[in-house]
Design a protein around this motif. Structure first.
Motif, PDB file in Angstrom:
ATOM      1  N   ILE A 161       1.870   1.855  -3.496  1.00 53.80           N
ATOM      2  CA  ILE A 161       0.744   2.353  -4.296  1.00 53.80           C
ATOM      3  C   ILE A 161       0.434   3.804  -3.938  1.00 53.80           C
ATOM      4  CG2 ILE A 161      -1.704   2.030  -4.787  1.00 53.80           C
ATOM      5  CD1 ILE A 161      -1.272  -0.968  -4.369  1.00 53.80           C
ATOM      6  N   ASN A 162       0.520   4.149  -2.659  1.00 55.81           N
ATOM      7  CA  ASN A 162       0.299   5.539  -2.240  1.00 55.81           C
ATOM      8  C   ASN A 162       1.287   6.487  -2.900  1.00 55.81           C
ATOM      9  OD1 ASN A 162      -1.948   5.577  -0.577  1.00 55.81           O
ATOM     10  ND2 ASN A 162      -0.799   4.834   1.189  1.00 55.81           N
TER      11      ASN A 162
ATOM     12  N   ASP B  74      -6.159  -2.598  -5.086  1.00 56.36           N
ATOM     13  CA  ASP B  74      -5.587  -3.132  -3.848  1.00 56.36           C
ATOM     14  C   ASP B  74      -6.632  -4.001  -3.164  1.00 56.36           C
ATOM     15  OD1 ASP B  74      -3.961  -3.645  -1.765  1.00 56.36           O
ATOM     16  OD2 ASP B  74      -3.547  -1.565  -1.240  1.00 56.36           O
TER      17      ASP B  74
ATOM     18  N   SER C 282       0.826  -1.208   0.000  1.00 52.73           N
ATOM     19  CA  SER C 282       0.000   0.000   0.000  1.00 52.73           C
ATOM     20  C   SER C 282       0.859   1.256   0.000  1.00 52.73           C
ATOM     21  CB  SER C 282      -0.926   0.002   1.208  1.00 52.73           C
ATOM     22  OG  SER C 282      -1.806  -1.091   1.122  1.00 52.73           O
TER      23      SER C 282
ATOM     24  N   THR D 226      -1.586  10.289   5.278  1.00 55.22           N
ATOM     25  CA  THR D 226      -2.405   9.638   4.260  1.00 55.22           C
ATOM     26  C   THR D 226      -2.540   8.153   4.568  1.00 55.22           C
ATOM     27  OG1 THR D 226      -0.391   9.508   3.000  1.00 55.22           O
ATOM     28  CG2 THR D 226      -1.965  11.159   2.331  1.00 55.22           C
TER      29      THR D 226
ATOM     30  N   PHE E  15      -5.420   5.354   3.283  1.00 58.77           N
ATOM     31  CA  PHE E  15      -5.838   5.110   1.909  1.00 58.77           C
ATOM     32  C   PHE E  15      -5.152   3.875   1.341  1.00 58.77           C
ATOM     33  CE2 PHE E  15      -6.196   6.348  -2.661  1.00 58.77           C
ATOM     34  CZ  PHE E  15      -7.566   6.360  -2.691  1.00 58.77           C
ATOM     35  N   VAL E  16      -5.770   3.258   0.347  1.00 57.09           N
ATOM     36  CA  VAL E  16      -5.291   2.102  -0.399  1.00 57.09           C
ATOM     37  C   VAL E  16      -5.139   0.858   0.454  1.00 57.09           C
ATOM     38  CG1 VAL E  16      -3.568   1.165  -1.915  1.00 57.09           C
ATOM     39  CG2 VAL E  16      -4.109   3.546  -2.065  1.00 57.09           C
TER      40      VAL E  16
ATOM     41  N   GLN F  32      -7.871  -0.252  -1.079  1.00 59.22           N
ATOM     42  CA  GLN F  32      -8.133  -1.442  -0.263  1.00 59.22           C
ATOM     43  C   GLN F  32      -9.385  -1.255   0.586  1.00 59.22           C
ATOM     44  OE1 GLN F  32      -4.593  -2.566   1.789  1.00 59.22           O
ATOM     45  NE2 GLN F  32      -5.612  -3.986   3.151  1.00 59.22           N
TER      46      GLN F  32
END
Ligand SMILES: Nc1ncnc2c1ncn2[C@@H]1O[C@H](COP(=O)(O)OP(=O)(O)OP(=O)(O)O)[C@@H](O)[C@H]1O
Ligand SMILES: [Mg+2]
Lengths: 311, 383
Positions: free
Chosen positions: A46-47, A159, A43, B379, B382-383, A83
């Motif tokens: 990906i961020n 994700d 993650s 952040t 997120f994801v 996700q």
């Protein structure tokens, strides 16, 4: 053409290195699997690709353009399926998709068409006017995907899009991933379900402690572990103490117990099945079946990281 | 960028105001605030005395003038009734008291010995005492003229005419009337200030709410950047404030017809300035909060007490000195002070200082919020 190019990417949170000098290339038209245990750094990576986190060092290029220098271009060509759900519960499904698509500059009839297209793609047309509050988990996940694809990005990063949903929705999502890919999208797919990854991904990278420890097609990855055999022994009831003694047997690398299934990875070159079985019998266990498994992604993962993907 | 901002603003407004409860929260409550101040100040000085008049001395000037005198008294409402109606309506409490003038009243006053007049009441003496004293004072004056003229018609008429033209003094009482409406409008504004602040906080809270539902991060992964997003939130907030101000002033002036005792345009200007202050305060609250729950708690801790201390709910003059000194540090108080000054006749030039202080409040709070926002870079979810 490379859709995504990551070079020497590092992210530190204080002293902690979450992503460690990672390099990775995703080519156009691929469904790229991104595998790693909890906390591996997926993650975080990906961020950084989606410009939400600033890298400590390294370079990211989308469609051959640097994402910090041409951030608008990068963002226009990128769709993120996070996700955890990121949708407005108090806006209808239609308004959700239309809102997020509008952020990419779409307006008027084009916005309307793309919104409807995206909803149809995930099979939510008949729910367009309903609030996500009343959706099932699977429907919310599908809406989460629709919000990321309406602006037709070249690269879509998903994700764990199938976590915790019913089989029907999961099949729907897997089919839509394939359809998206056929329509020209490049997809990066993260999942904890090995079967899914084996089914849809053309190339796979395995991440551990922020580093890529293996990369290639399924076949390539499996061929790296021809020196390992995967033995599964079903017993009537496994004793917790068994593992230690088994590990002492020459050739045995890892021992995993899942209820009454014992899984052993061992050097293929060492003939030790008899010793293993004797040990189990000596411990008073009743053996039901013994099986030697073809290596699959899970075996690969286990061998490389010494851990099960799902813990 | 402005296209993006406008897109965000319109979409967010539409989603926010779809629910009827938010419309009531943002616009119904301030209107209820006006109603509350109407009740608070409307009932205080003006318990209206309803007087039924039975005029049996018709066609006579003095009788008619007497009725008109009663009509002209503050807080008295006169209805013409028959003897029977008076009896019934007094019994039913539709009237508070009755004034009965029999035929021969005018003549008796003119001759110097008033008679044929009676006051009836069911509620007891104190209700009619005020009217009685005013009325008898009046009758005595006219009777005195009768005695002085000693039956000379021309002389009486001369004296009486002069008296009649002078008794317009009674209407000068109406200065008192606007002081009530001034208080009402002042109080309505006090309530409005609080509602503006609470709605500003809950609109800014959307930033936190969207962080919690992670849509904020989805927005940031699109070509919209954080600055555009926050600007859109501020703009939306200001639009709602503007609507609140317009609606409250409209209801105050046009629907309830309360005269604020100052130009409405000036009131509008001051309130607009305050909307900047309340948005900036709300941004500070949001910038220092990690969650909507925390922002809600902070807002409760900040908004209501400061409104209380600065005189939004009751005039600050009744509070002890120490508290009044504290209120110098509260922007609401500067708004209320400006309005008080303007109501008491000071020109716009007289409140420049107050307005600059308000602007300074807004600027300082905006700067604090901007500084803090710049340092929150989390952040994680997120994801
Ligand atoms: N903002 C942050 N501050 C400090 N540490 C962080 C932050 N974000 C992530 N981490 C740490 O970085 C590591 C990698 O986290 P990341 O979320 O990338 O893992 P992941 O591979 O996505 O795992 P999962 O499969 O659980 O989603 C974790 O140990 C996490 O605790
Ligand atoms: Mg993750």
């Amino acid at each position: 053409m490379n859709v995504l190019d990551i070079r020497g990417l590092t992210k530190k949170f204080g002293e902690f290195v979450a992503v460690d000098n990672m390099s990775l290339t995703v080519r156009e038209g691929e469904v790229f699997g991104f595998l790693g245990a909890n906390g591996a750094g997926k993650s975080t990576t990906i961020n950084m690709v989606s410009s939400l986190l600033r890298p400590s060092s390294g370079e990211i290029r989308i469609l051959d353009r640097d994402i910090t220098k041409q951030s608008r271009f990068a963002k226009l060509n990128l769709g993120i399926v996070p996700q955890d759900l990121a949708i407005y519960e108090d806006m209808t499904a239609y308004e959700n998709v239309s809102f997020f698509a509008g952020l990419y500059g779409l307006r008027g009839t084009q916005l309307k068409e793309r919104t409807e297209e995206a909803l149809e793609f995930v099979g939510l047309c008949d729910k367009a006017k309903s609030l996500p509050k009343n959706f099932s988990g699977g429907m919310k996940r599908r809406l989460n995907i629709a919000c990321a694809i309406a602006h037709k990005p070249k690269l879509i990063i998903m994700d764990e899009p199938t976590v915790g949903i019913d089989p029907q929705s999961r099949n729907y999502i897997l089919t839509s991933v394939r359809n998206l890919n056929e329509s020209g999208c490049t997809i990066i797919y993260t999942s904890h379900y090995m079967e899914e990854v084996e089914e849809i991904c053309s190339r796979i990278a395995i991440v551990d402690h922020g580093k890529i420890i293996a990369e290639g097609t399924k076949e390539q990855l499996k061929s790296t572990i021809t020196d390992v055999k995967d033995i599964r022994i079903e017993v009537k009831s496994a004793l917790p103490a068994a593992a230690g003694a088994l590990k002492a047997i020459p050739g045995v690398r890892t021992v995993l117990q899942e209820e009454n299934m014992i899984r052993i990875h061992s050097d293929a070159a060492v003939d030790n099945l008899n010793r293993i079985l004797k040990q189990l019998l000596d411990d008073g266990m009743e053996i039901r079946s013994v099986e030697e498994q073809e290596p699959n992604l899970e075996t690969v993962f286990l061998t490389l990281t010494g851990r099960n993907l799902r813990d | 960028m402005w296209k993006d901002i406008w897109f965000l603003v319109t979409r967010t407004l539409r989603a926010t105001f779809r629910k009827r409860s938010t419309i009531i929260l943002y616009f119904g409550l301030p209107i209820a605030g006006i109603l509350a101040s109407l009740l608070l100040y409307g009932s205080q000085g003006t318990t209206e005395l309803r007087v039924g008049v039975v005029n049996g001395d018709e066609g006579q000037t003095i009788a008619a003038d007497t009725v008109r005198f009663v009509q002209g008294l503050d807080h008295v409402k006169v209805v013409n009734v028959t003897q029977q109606e008076l009896h019934d309506q007094l019994a039913a409490s539709d009237l508070d008291s009755g004034l009965i003038i029999d035929s021969g009243y005018s003549e008796s006053v003119r001759s110097g010995s008033p008679d044929h007049i009676a006051i009836q009441s069911v509620k007891g003496a104190q209700v009619t005492a005020y009217m009685k004293s005013m009325l008898y004072g009046y009758i005595d004056n006219v009777a005195a003229m009768g005695r002085i003229s000693g039956g000379n018609d021309a002389k009486f008429q001369q004296l009486y005419d002069r008296y009649r033209s002078a008794d317009f003094k009674v209407t000068s009482e109406s200065v008192n009337d606007t002081s009530t409406t001034k208080e009402m409008s002042y109080q309505s504004i006090g309530f409005l200030l609080m509602f503006m602040m609470t709605s500003a906080v809950s609109l800014s809270e959307l930033i936190l709410k969207n962080r919690e539902n992670r849509t904020y991060f989805r927005v940031l992964s699109s070509p919209i950047n954080a600055r555009t997003y926050v600007l859109a939130n501020i703009l939306m907030n200001l639009i709602v404030m503007l609507a609140q101000i317009v609606i409250v002033l409209f209801f105050m002036r046009v629907v309830f017809r309360i005269d604020p005792g100052m130009p409405v345009a000036q009131m509008f200007g001051i309130l607009l300035l305050f909307s900047l202050v309340s948005v900036s305060v709300s941004l500070v609250i949001v910038a220092f909060s990690k969650s909507t729950a925390m922002a809600g708690a902070l807002s409760n801790l900040v908004v209501t007490p400061t409104c209380l201390l600065s005189g939004c709910f009751f005039p600050i003059s009744i509070m002890p000195d120490a508290i009044r000194r504290v209120s110098d540090f509260l922007p609401q108080n500067w708004v209320l002070q400006s309005i008080e000054k303007l109501q008491s006749g000071a020109g716009f030039a007289g409140v420049w200082f107050n307005l600059s202080i308000l602007l300074a409040f807004a600027v300082v709070f905006f700067l604090i919020a901007t500084y803090k926002f710049g340092r929150n870079n989390d952040t994680r979810n997120f994801v």
